[in-house]
Motif scaffolding. Structure first.
Motif, PDB file in Angstrom:
ATOM      1  N   ALA A   3     -10.738  54.777  90.906  1.00 39.11           N
ATOM      2  CA  ALA A   3     -11.977  54.449  90.592  1.00 39.11           C
ATOM      3  C   ALA A   3     -12.533  53.964  92.159  1.00 39.11           C
ATOM      4  N   SER A   4     -13.799  54.187  92.356  1.00 39.23           N
ATOM      5  CA  SER A   4     -14.098  53.705  93.668  1.00 39.23           C
ATOM      6  C   SER A   4     -14.574  52.225  93.680  1.00 39.23           C
ATOM      7  N   ARG A   5     -14.816  51.760  92.472  1.00 43.19           N
ATOM      8  CA  ARG A   5     -14.990  50.198  92.489  1.00 43.19           C
ATOM      9  C   ARG A   5     -14.050  49.517  91.367  1.00 43.19           C
ATOM     10  N   PRO A   6     -12.815  49.734  91.599  1.00 44.19           N
ATOM     11  CA  PRO A   6     -11.878  49.160  90.281  1.00 44.19           C
ATOM     12  C   PRO A   6     -12.290  47.950  89.815  1.00 44.19           C
ATOM     13  N   GLU A   7     -12.774  46.954  90.765  1.00 45.82           N
ATOM     14  CA  GLU A   7     -12.874  45.581  90.089  1.00 45.82           C
ATOM     15  C   GLU A   7     -13.867  45.646  88.733  1.00 45.82           C
ATOM     16  N   PHE A   8     -14.419  46.774  88.573  1.00 47.36           N
ATOM     17  CA  PHE A   8     -15.368  46.586  87.422  1.00 47.36           C
ATOM     18  C   PHE A   8     -14.451  46.775  86.089  1.00 47.36           C
ATOM     19  N   PHE A   9     -13.241  47.106  86.194  1.00 47.61           N
ATOM     20  CA  PHE A   9     -12.424  47.267  85.186  1.00 47.61           C
ATOM     21  C   PHE A   9     -12.050  46.000  84.315  1.00 47.61           C
ATOM     22  N   TRP A  10     -12.444  45.033  84.991  1.00 47.38           N
ATOM     23  CA  TRP A  10     -11.808  43.617  84.593  1.00 47.38           C
ATOM     24  C   TRP A  10     -13.127  43.428  83.334  1.00 47.38           C
ATOM     25  N   LEU A  11     -14.159  44.058  83.297  1.00 51.53           N
ATOM     26  CA  LEU A  11     -15.225  43.962  82.471  1.00 51.53           C
ATOM     27  C   LEU A  11     -14.573  44.507  81.002  1.00 51.53           C
ATOM     28  N   LEU A  12     -13.576  45.393  81.111  1.00 48.23           N
ATOM     29  CA  LEU A  12     -13.245  45.690  79.762  1.00 48.23           C
ATOM     30  C   LEU A  12     -12.520  44.493  79.041  1.00 48.23           C
ATOM     31  N   GLY A  13     -12.156  43.715  79.456  1.00 45.12           N
ATOM     32  CA  GLY A  13     -11.542  42.551  78.690  1.00 45.12           C
ATOM     33  C   GLY A  13     -12.876  41.936  77.849  1.00 45.12           C
ATOM     34  N   LEU A  14     -13.818  42.157  77.974  1.00 41.76           N
ATOM     35  CA  LEU A  14     -14.976  41.776  77.143  1.00 41.76           C
ATOM     36  C   LEU A  14     -15.031  42.310  75.877  1.00 41.76           C
ATOM     37  N   LEU A  15     -14.141  43.414  75.833  1.00 35.63           N
ATOM     38  CA  LEU A  15     -14.187  44.350  74.305  1.00 35.63           C
ATOM     39  C   LEU A  15     -13.319  43.719  73.536  1.00 35.63           C
ATOM     40  N   LEU A  16     -12.520  42.775  73.855  1.00 37.58           N
ATOM     41  CA  LEU A  16     -11.735  41.759  72.898  1.00 37.58           C
ATOM     42  C   LEU A  16     -12.560  41.083  72.117  1.00 37.58           C
ATOM     43  N   PRO A  17     -13.187  40.211  72.553  1.00 37.72           N
ATOM     44  CA  PRO A  17     -14.190  39.405  71.556  1.00 37.72           C
ATOM     45  C   PRO A  17     -15.133  40.278  71.029  1.00 37.72           C
ATOM     46  N   VAL A  18     -15.808  41.609  71.310  1.00 36.42           N
ATOM     47  CA  VAL A  18     -16.551  42.235  70.995  1.00 36.42           C
ATOM     48  C   VAL A  18     -15.977  42.788  69.527  1.00 36.42           C
ATOM     49  N   VAL A  19     -14.585  43.252  69.726  1.00 41.02           N
ATOM     50  CA  VAL A  19     -14.136  43.911  68.504  1.00 41.02           C
ATOM     51  C   VAL A  19     -13.830  42.754  67.557  1.00 41.02           C
ATOM     52  N   ILE A  20     -13.309  41.678  67.951  1.00 33.60           N
ATOM     53  CA  ILE A  20     -13.132  40.617  67.042  1.00 33.60           C
ATOM     54  C   ILE A  20     -14.238  40.218  66.165  1.00 33.60           C
ATOM     55  N   ILE A  21     -15.605  40.217  66.918  1.00 29.31           N
ATOM     56  CA  ILE A  21     -16.698  39.746  66.359  1.00 29.31           C
ATOM     57  C   ILE A  21     -17.255  40.936  65.335  1.00 29.31           C
TER      58      ILE A  21
END
Lengths: 328, 333
Positions: A3-21
């Motif tokens: 990826a050109s800006r791999p740092e944005f992959f950290w945002l994928l961590g937000l998916l965990l609370p989303v799925v739980i909710i």
């Protein structure tokens, strides 16, 4: 594929609370549904509810994942941009802080710097040169010029007494140097930064990105040695601090290394015998013919992911809004 | 300038209106369980609290705003900059300016000769975008003030700081020309020009002006000479840089026209005589038009894409909507 800006992959961590909710809402939803809808219609509702929540959540997840992927972006189409540098511009950026008086590089760090500048000027016939010195702040001494004579005569009185502000503000020095390049021309732009990197005032990453924006490569030359040296005084003896101990100045090269590498330049040790030949090769701009005519620029591929993200959002909305079996 | 790389994607924005209608206003929409809290066929439940309704409204707006941002990001917004790039090499120009005390003569109203010269040089340099300009000043001695450079701001700053008498009392025309020629020798410019502005006779310096002019001619440098000032007795006023005293007096002005003509002729240049501010202005304009070179320019466009901030905002807005609905209002679908 990187990826050109791999740092944005950290945002994928937000998916965990989303799925739980999502899951917890599904179960609490079943409960409330049986209360509100009444027992006589719960069975048919439950099936529809399950299918609908599944697709709504799925669509939303697809949206989040693909929007994040599009943020990261992947290198896509390459296309050449014509680039014909008409020559070389070098701004020498010299540290004139007190520590440059140290003699661990004979005759002194500053004299070594002066020698390097002279050799580069002498051996780069079509070059244009400027000089910036810095201490507490950077000051342009010689504007970018082809007139090497003026650079030489400046070197005669290059000393640590040129500026009075104390300190060693590399950032301000490099900033001044970046602004010293003439505009409206396509040339190879280099900053040759000569410093002992004793103090680091200012953040290197920001100044590095400024240099990259201005198409400037920074070559750093570290004078001094990691073991350190004492600073001689004019009246004899060595510089002492307020406690009466002799001040020892040491080369700290990490920051310089980082600055040069992130701008496409290189870090050299002033004591390195291969320094001058390499520097001259850089200044002469010896790149192969094709490379100097075209520069490859890469466009990010993000649209594909964004379209999928939008579709996901659309599906999630559509499933919610369209009434199934005239019931729910 | 902002442009869209693929503006056709913006058409998707029109689809937002039916989508908004169907998800919020259409009576037959799904995902609802109608339940009445009142009597038979009374209207369905709606929150009474305005604060709650406001939050719900904001959350809905932010969702659709997010969608709009995604669509705009799809259209590929990018910032395009057009930059002028000179392909041709300009002319190297060296100003050689007299700074002897006689330049303080007040016959160039509203200022003296020196400031009048500074003003025309400033004007000239500002108009010369792509020609390196340098500055040498002389009085009893000569010194390079600024080497030929394209750095106009640096030049103008240095020019601003110039003061009379810093180099003593005298007029070393030859030395001034020689220093200027020395600093032009490394130049790769095809044409090199010296513009000499003086008001006096050569009376100092180790180099005679004639031989300095020959050296310059040998290097292919053209010298334009400008003699400034009126003849006869003029008032003079200047501040001595050492003592800070203001010195006033009268001075019998005269200058060596023959010498200036000779210098100009040996080097293929031209001699001009300026007796007033307007005349000086006009002369500089003439030199400006004589010394124009063909310019080859290309326009370089650089573009930076701006989709990332939009996507980030869209993500935030839709996340916001999701959390409000699911956590605060406990929406189950």
């Amino acid at each position: 594929m990187m990826a050109s800006r791999p740092e944005f992959f950290w945002l994928l961590g937000l998916l965990l609370p989303v799925v739980i909710i999502m899951i917890s809402r599904y179960y609490s939803g079943r409960k409330s549904l049986s209360r509100i809808a009444g027992l006589w219609r719960t069975d048919s509702f439950f099936d529809l509810y399950m299918v609908k929540s599944f697709f709504i959540s799925l669509g939303l997840l697809v949206f989040f994942i693909f929007a994040i992927l599009s943020l990261a972006g992947f290198p896509g189409k390459e296309y050449p941009v014509s680039y014909e540098p008409a020559g070389t511009d070098i701004i020498f950026t010299v540290d004139v802080s007190e520590s440059m008086k140290a003699q661990d590089i004979p005759p002194s760090r500053l004299a070594a710097a002066s020698r390097i500048i002279k050799t580069v000027c002498e051996n780069t016939p079509d070059g244009r040169f400027g000089v910036v010195v810095f201490k507490g702040s950077g000051i342009k001494m010689i504007p970018s010029t082809e007139d090497v004579e003026s650079v030489y005569s400046f070197l005669e009185y290059l000393s640590t007494d040129l500026l009075t502000s104390p300190g060693s503000n590399i950032r301000s020095g490099v900033e001044t140097a970046i602004s010293a390049f003439p505009e409206a021309e396509e040339r190879n732009k280099y900053i040759i930064l000569i410093t002992d990197g004793e103090l680091h005032e200012g953040d290197m990453t920001e100044i590095a990105s400024q240099a990259v924006d201005a198409d400037v490569q920074v070559y750093c030359i570290g004078t001094g040695t990691p073991e350190g040296a004492r600073i001689p005084l004019a009246e004899g003896g060595f510089l002492k601090d307020s406690a009466g101990d002799t001040v020892v100045t040491r080369l700290k090269e990490e920051g310089l290394r980082q600055l040069s590498e992130s701008t496409g330049g290189k870090y050299y040790d002033a004591a390195d015998s291969g320094l001058l030949p390499e520097l001259l090769k850089v200044a002469a701009g010896t790149v192969d013919e094709n490379e100097s005519r075209y520069r490859i620029e890469v466009k990010d591929r993000y649209r594909f992911f964004l379209v999928i993200a939008l579709l996901g959002l659309f599906v999630s909305r559509a499933v919610k809004v369209v009434k199934w079996k005239k019931e729910f | 300038m902002w442009i869209f790389e693929n503006p056709e994607y913006l058409l998707l924005l029109t689809l937002m209106f039916p989508s908004i209608f169907f998800s919020h206003f259409y009576r037959g929409r799904g995902g609802l369980v109608p339940a009445s809290t009142g009597l038979w066929k009374s209207s369905s439940f709606k929150p009474k609290n305005y604060f709650i309704r406001l939050i719900l409204f904001l959350s809905t707006v932010s969702f659709w705003l997010g969608v709009a941002f995604i669509i705009v990001a799809l259209a590929g917004p990018s910032y395009v900059e057009k930059e002028k790039i000179y392909l041709s090499r300009g002319i190297d120009i060296m100003f050689v300016l007299d700074e002897s005390p006689s330049m303080a003569a007040l016959d160039f109203p509203p200022t003296n000769r020196f400031d009048a010269s500074k003003n025309v040089i400033r004007k000239f340099v500002k108009a010369r975008e792509h020609d390196p300009v340098g500055l040498v000043t002389f009085a009893a001695e000569a010194a390079l003030r600024i080497p030929p450079t394209l750095d106009t701001d640096g030049f103008l700053d240095e020019l601003e700081d110039l003061e009379l008498m810093e180099l003593g009392n005298g007029t070393a025309v030859g030395l001034g020309i020689a220093i200027a020629a020395l600093h032009l020798q490394d130049s790769t410019a095809e044409e090199k020009v010296i513009i000499l502005i003086t008001d006096g006779e050569n009376n100092a310096g180790e180099i005679v002006p004639e031989s300095a002019a020959e050296i310059a001619a040998g290097m292919g440098i053209r010298i334009y000479t400008i003699g400034i000032g009126t003849r006869g007795e003029v008032a003079i006023e200047y501040e001595d840089p050492e003592t800070g005293k203001i010195i006033t007096g009268r001075y019998d002005s005269d200058f060596d026209e023959d010498l200036l003509t000779e210098i100009a002729e040996t080097t293929n240049g031209k001699y001009y005589f300026a007796s007033s501010t307007n005349a000086l202005d006009g002369i500089i304009d003439i030199i400006d038009s004589l010394e124009s070179s063909e310019k080859r320019i290309k326009i370089k466009t650089t573009s930076r894409s701006g989709h990332r901030p939009l996507i980030i905002m869209a993500l935030c807005l839709i996340f916001f909507d999701f959390f409000i609905r699911k956590l605060i209002f406990r929406e189950v679908l």
